[in-house]
Design a protein around this motif. Structure first.
Motif, PDB file in Angstrom:
ATOM      1  N   GLN A  41     -27.636  26.400  -0.337  1.00 35.03           N
ATOM      2  CA  GLN A  41     -28.151  26.932   0.926  1.00 35.03           C
ATOM      3  C   GLN A  41     -27.768  26.026   2.096  1.00 35.03           C
ATOM      4  O   GLN A  41     -27.350  26.502   3.163  1.00 35.03           O
ATOM      5  N   ALA A  42     -27.920  24.723   1.882  1.00 33.17           N
ATOM      6  CA  ALA A  42     -27.591  23.768   2.938  1.00 33.17           C
ATOM      7  C   ALA A  42     -26.105  23.829   3.278  1.00 33.17           C
ATOM      8  O   ALA A  42     -25.720  23.781   4.463  1.00 33.17           O
ATOM      9  N   GLN A  43     -25.255  23.927   2.268  1.00 36.56           N
ATOM     10  CA  GLN A  43     -23.811  24.014   2.510  1.00 36.56           C
ATOM     11  C   GLN A  43     -23.455  25.289   3.266  1.00 36.56           C
ATOM     12  O   GLN A  43     -22.609  25.269   4.173  1.00 36.56           O
ATOM     13  N   LEU A  44     -24.098  26.391   2.908  1.00 32.15           N
ATOM     14  CA  LEU A  44     -23.841  27.651   3.605  1.00 32.15           C
ATOM     15  C   LEU A  44     -24.265  27.550   5.071  1.00 32.15           C
ATOM     16  O   LEU A  44     -23.537  28.003   5.972  1.00 32.15           O
ATOM     17  N   MET A  45     -25.415  26.936   5.321  1.00 30.50           N
ATOM     18  CA  MET A  45     -25.889  26.789   6.697  1.00 30.50           C
ATOM     19  C   MET A  45     -25.005  25.839   7.490  1.00 30.50           C
ATOM     20  O   MET A  45     -24.772  26.042   8.685  1.00 30.50           O
ATOM     21  N   MET A  46     -24.505  24.799   6.818  1.00 35.52           N
ATOM     22  CA  MET A  46     -23.599  23.877   7.487  1.00 35.52           C
ATOM     23  C   MET A  46     -22.312  24.593   7.900  1.00 35.52           C
ATOM     24  O   MET A  46     -21.823  24.433   9.030  1.00 35.52           O
ATOM     25  N   GLU A  47     -21.764  25.390   6.983  1.00 33.09           N
ATOM     26  CA  GLU A  47     -20.535  26.119   7.303  1.00 33.09           C
ATOM     27  C   GLU A  47     -20.769  27.140   8.415  1.00 33.09           C
ATOM     28  O   GLU A  47     -19.883  27.370   9.251  1.00 33.09           O
ATOM     29  N   THR A  48     -21.970  27.726   8.434  1.00 37.90           N
ATOM     30  CA  THR A  48     -22.302  28.670   9.514  1.00 37.90           C
ATOM     31  C   THR A  48     -22.303  27.961  10.869  1.00 37.90           C
ATOM     32  O   THR A  48     -21.786  28.484  11.870  1.00 37.90           O
ATOM     33  N   SER A  49     -22.866  26.758  10.899  1.00 35.75           N
ATOM     34  CA  SER A  49     -22.901  25.994  12.144  1.00 35.75           C
ATOM     35  C   SER A  49     -21.499  25.569  12.578  1.00 35.75           C
ATOM     36  O   SER A  49     -21.159  25.599  13.771  1.00 35.75           O
ATOM     37  N   LEU A  50     -20.671  25.179  11.609  1.00 35.91           N
ATOM     38  CA  LEU A  50     -19.288  24.821  11.932  1.00 35.91           C
ATOM     39  C   LEU A  50     -18.522  26.017  12.482  1.00 35.91           C
ATOM     40  O   LEU A  50     -17.706  25.877  13.399  1.00 35.91           O
ATOM     41  N   SER A  51     -18.788  27.194  11.912  1.00 37.06           N
ATOM     42  CA  SER A  51     -18.125  28.399  12.407  1.00 37.06           C
ATOM     43  C   SER A  51     -18.530  28.680  13.849  1.00 37.06           C
ATOM     44  O   SER A  51     -17.693  29.077  14.678  1.00 37.06           O
ATOM     45  N   MET A  52     -19.811  28.456  14.159  1.00 37.78           N
ATOM     46  CA  MET A  52     -20.278  28.658  15.538  1.00 37.78           C
ATOM     47  C   MET A  52     -19.626  27.668  16.482  1.00 37.78           C
ATOM     48  O   MET A  52     -19.255  28.017  17.615  1.00 37.78           O
ATOM     49  N   ARG A  53     -19.449  26.441  16.010  1.00 34.76           N
ATOM     50  CA  ARG A  53     -18.776  25.438  16.832  1.00 34.76           C
ATOM     51  C   ARG A  53     -17.338  25.868  17.144  1.00 34.76           C
ATOM     52  O   ARG A  53     -16.880  25.797  18.283  1.00 34.76           O
ATOM     53  N   ASN A  54     -16.633  26.276  16.086  1.00 35.95           N
ATOM     54  CA  ASN A  54     -15.226  26.681  16.260  1.00 35.95           C
ATOM     55  C   ASN A  54     -15.108  27.906  17.165  1.00 35.95           C
ATOM     56  O   ASN A  54     -14.198  27.993  18.001  1.00 35.95           O
ATOM     57  N   TYR A  55     -16.034  28.838  17.007  1.00 39.87           N
ATOM     58  CA  TYR A  55     -16.027  30.037  17.846  1.00 39.87           C
ATOM     59  C   TYR A  55     -16.225  29.662  19.317  1.00 39.87           C
ATOM     60  O   TYR A  55     -15.546  30.186  20.210  1.00 39.87           O
ATOM     61  N   THR A  56     -17.147  28.745  19.558  1.00 42.96           N
ATOM     62  CA  THR A  56     -17.401  28.306  20.932  1.00 42.96           C
ATOM     63  C   THR A  56     -16.181  27.616  21.523  1.00 42.96           C
ATOM     64  O   THR A  56     -15.800  27.865  22.679  1.00 42.96           O
ATOM     65  N   THR A  57     -15.560  26.743  20.727  1.00 45.17           N
ATOM     66  CA  THR A  57     -14.415  25.968  21.205  1.00 45.17           C
ATOM     67  C   THR A  57     -13.219  26.864  21.517  1.00 45.17           C
ATOM     68  O   THR A  57     -12.552  26.704  22.552  1.00 45.17           O
ATOM     69  N   LYS A  58     -12.953  27.810  20.637  1.00 43.27           N
ATOM     70  CA  LYS A  58     -11.723  28.600  20.749  1.00 43.27           C
ATOM     71  C   LYS A  58     -11.859  29.836  21.639  1.00 43.27           C
ATOM     72  O   LYS A  58     -10.880  30.262  22.253  1.00 43.27           O
ATOM     73  N   GLN A  59     -13.054  30.431  21.674  1.00 44.26           N
ATOM     74  CA  GLN A  59     -13.180  31.704  22.373  1.00 44.26           C
ATOM     75  C   GLN A  59     -14.119  31.667  23.578  1.00 44.26           C
ATOM     76  O   GLN A  59     -13.796  32.231  24.628  1.00 44.26           O
ATOM     77  N   LEU A  60     -15.266  31.014  23.466  1.00 40.86           N
ATOM     78  CA  LEU A  60     -16.219  31.030  24.568  1.00 40.86           C
ATOM     79  C   LEU A  60     -15.880  30.014  25.653  1.00 40.86           C
ATOM     80  O   LEU A  60     -15.934  30.337  26.850  1.00 40.86           O
ATOM     81  N   LYS A  61     -15.525  28.816  25.233  1.00 36.51           N
ATOM     82  CA  LYS A  61     -15.298  27.757  26.220  1.00 36.51           C
ATOM     83  C   LYS A  61     -14.199  28.108  27.226  1.00 36.51           C
ATOM     84  O   LYS A  61     -14.395  27.910  28.441  1.00 36.51           O
ATOM     85  N   PRO A  62     -13.046  28.622  26.792  1.00 42.37           N
ATOM     86  CA  PRO A  62     -12.004  28.966  27.786  1.00 42.37           C
ATOM     87  C   PRO A  62     -12.493  29.967  28.834  1.00 42.37           C
ATOM     88  O   PRO A  62     -12.079  29.908  29.999  1.00 42.37           O
ATOM     89  N   LEU A  63     -13.375  30.880  28.423  1.00 36.18           N
ATOM     90  CA  LEU A  63     -13.891  31.864  29.378  1.00 36.18           C
ATOM     91  C   LEU A  63     -14.950  31.263  30.297  1.00 36.18           C
ATOM     92  O   LEU A  63     -14.968  31.527  31.500  1.00 36.18           O
ATOM     93  N   LEU A  64     -15.810  30.418  29.712  1.00 33.77           N
ATOM     94  CA  LEU A  64     -16.916  29.856  30.485  1.00 33.77           C
ATOM     95  C   LEU A  64     -16.466  28.759  31.438  1.00 33.77           C
ATOM     96  O   LEU A  64     -17.132  28.509  32.457  1.00 33.77           O
ATOM     97  N   VAL A  65     -15.356  28.116  31.132  1.00 35.48           N
ATOM     98  CA  VAL A  65     -14.859  27.057  32.020  1.00 35.48           C
ATOM     99  C   VAL A  65     -14.532  27.637  33.387  1.00 35.48           C
ATOM    100  O   VAL A  65     -14.829  27.026  34.433  1.00 35.48           O
ATOM    101  N   GLN A  66     -13.939  28.826  33.410  1.00 32.23           N
ATOM    102  CA  GLN A  66     -13.607  29.463  34.684  1.00 32.23           C
ATOM    103  C   GLN A  66     -14.886  29.792  35.465  1.00 32.23           C
ATOM    104  O   GLN A  66     -14.974  29.568  36.683  1.00 32.23           O
ATOM    105  N   THR A  67     -15.881  30.300  34.746  1.00 32.46           N
ATOM    106  CA  THR A  67     -17.160  30.606  35.395  1.00 32.46           C
ATOM    107  C   THR A  67     -17.819  29.332  35.915  1.00 32.46           C
ATOM    108  O   THR A  67     -18.412  29.301  37.004  1.00 32.46           O
ATOM    109  N   GLN A  68     -17.694  28.274  35.112  1.00 30.30           N
ATOM    110  CA  GLN A  68     -18.286  26.986  35.474  1.00 30.30           C
ATOM    111  C   GLN A  68     -17.656  26.434  36.748  1.00 30.30           C
ATOM    112  O   GLN A  68     -18.356  25.930  37.638  1.00 30.30           O
ATOM    113  N   GLN A  69     -16.345  26.566  36.869  1.00 26.22           N
ATOM    114  CA  GLN A  69     -15.652  26.093  38.069  1.00 26.22           C
ATOM    115  C   GLN A  69     -16.028  26.929  39.286  1.00 26.22           C
ATOM    116  O   GLN A  69     -16.164  26.405  40.396  1.00 26.22           O
TER     117      GLN A  69
END
Length: 292
Positions: A41-69
């Motif tokens: 269970q812990a490993q599955l939750m860890m991988e879920t959190s890593l997936s959220m990190r990667n999703y934020t880095t690759k897809q959300l951050k590039p979009l939000l940086v423009q909004t942030q500026q």
């Protein structure tokens, strides 16, 4: 002590010893299996959190940086650690005993500051750079909990905001100040991702399964002992009792004793057949002496 009682006591001793060994190894197996379930269970939750990190880095951050500026303000949603933590906090609404934290020795957001036991884990990663994962158990107010931790190292992208305050975005300094979250070094272990999973439910299930197993084994033992005692009475005790009674009558001079029934070719039957021959021989010898 009667023969049946002796056999029953011997059975209880032997089966009791086997029950103790079976119970010990069964308990260890069930506890180990429960721990493996929690770790999965812990490993599955860890991988879920890593997936959220990667999703934020690759897809959300590039979009939000423009909004942030455009807004000229700092959006914490661009930080992978913030996104993973917030996502996990939503899960905690239904599972409050499950926790995820990106514990850091010198965090920008003070909610991520490592407490004592988390600092020990981070120190372990710092002292052993080859270790990529650490797991263990600890006692909490809500019971035993298993934790799974992985190191967080400062990459080049991290140093864009966390090397020195003057290189950090002005909006971030306004939000969090310049006192924390700086001075990180490249590839330095600055924290640990830690997932904590409660062990109360799996351990409770293992304990109930163990109790049920012991009850079943005891019931089976009692039924088996009853059946063995019944078989022992029919196969051994009754024939031996008849033989003992006949021998007692013969020893008293009674030569009108009926011969023992002989059925089968087992040891009891062979003994009964030999007893009958001995009885016939003794009776003939006594009658010959009486006739003389």
């Amino acid at each position: 002590m009667r023969l049946l009682v002796k056999f029953s006591l011997l059975f209880i001793l032997l089966f009791g010893s086997g029950l103790v060994l079976a119970g010990y190894y069964s308990y260890q197996f069930l506890q180990s299996n429960a721990r493996d379930q929690v770790l999965q269970q812990a490993q599955l939750m860890m991988e879920t959190s890593l997936s959220m990190r990667n999703y934020t880095t690759k897809q959300l951050k590039p979009l939000l940086v423009q909004t942030q500026q455009h807004l000229k303000s700092f959006l914490p949603q661009t930080v992978p650690a913030f996104a993973a933590t917030e996502n996990f906090n939503a899960i905690r609404g239904k599972y409050p005993l499950y926790t995820y934290k990106e514990a850091t020795l010198n965090p920008t957001n003070l909610r991520d500051r490592a407490v004592e036991w988390e600092s020990d884990i981070i120190t372990t990663f710092r002292n052993h750079p080859d270790r990529k994962e650490v797991s263990g158990e600890r006692q909490t107010p809500d019971g035993r909990s298993l934790y799974l931790a992985r190191p967080i190292t400062a990459g080049a992208s991290c140093l864009e905001c966390h090397s020195t305050p003057d290189r950090a975005p002005v909006a971030m300094i306004k939000t969090y100040g310049s006192a924390n979250g700086f001075g990180w070094g490249l590839n330095e272990v600055i924290g640990a991702q830690i997932v904590s999973v409660p062990m109360s439910l799996p351990i409770g299930n293992a304990d109930r399964a163990f109790r049920s197993l012991i009850i079943y084994l005891v019931v089976v033992a009692l039924i088996t002992m009853f059946m063995l005692d019944l078989a022992l009475v029919v196969v051994v005790v009754r024939p031996v009792s008849r033989m003992a009674k006949a021998a007692d009558e013969i020893s008293k001079g009674n030569l009108e004793v009926e011969e023992l029934p002989v059925k089968g070719k087992d040891e009891i039957s062979v003994l009964a057949k030999s007893f009958n021959r001995m009885y016939v021989s003794i009776a003939k010898a006594i009658r010959m002496l009486e006739n003389e």
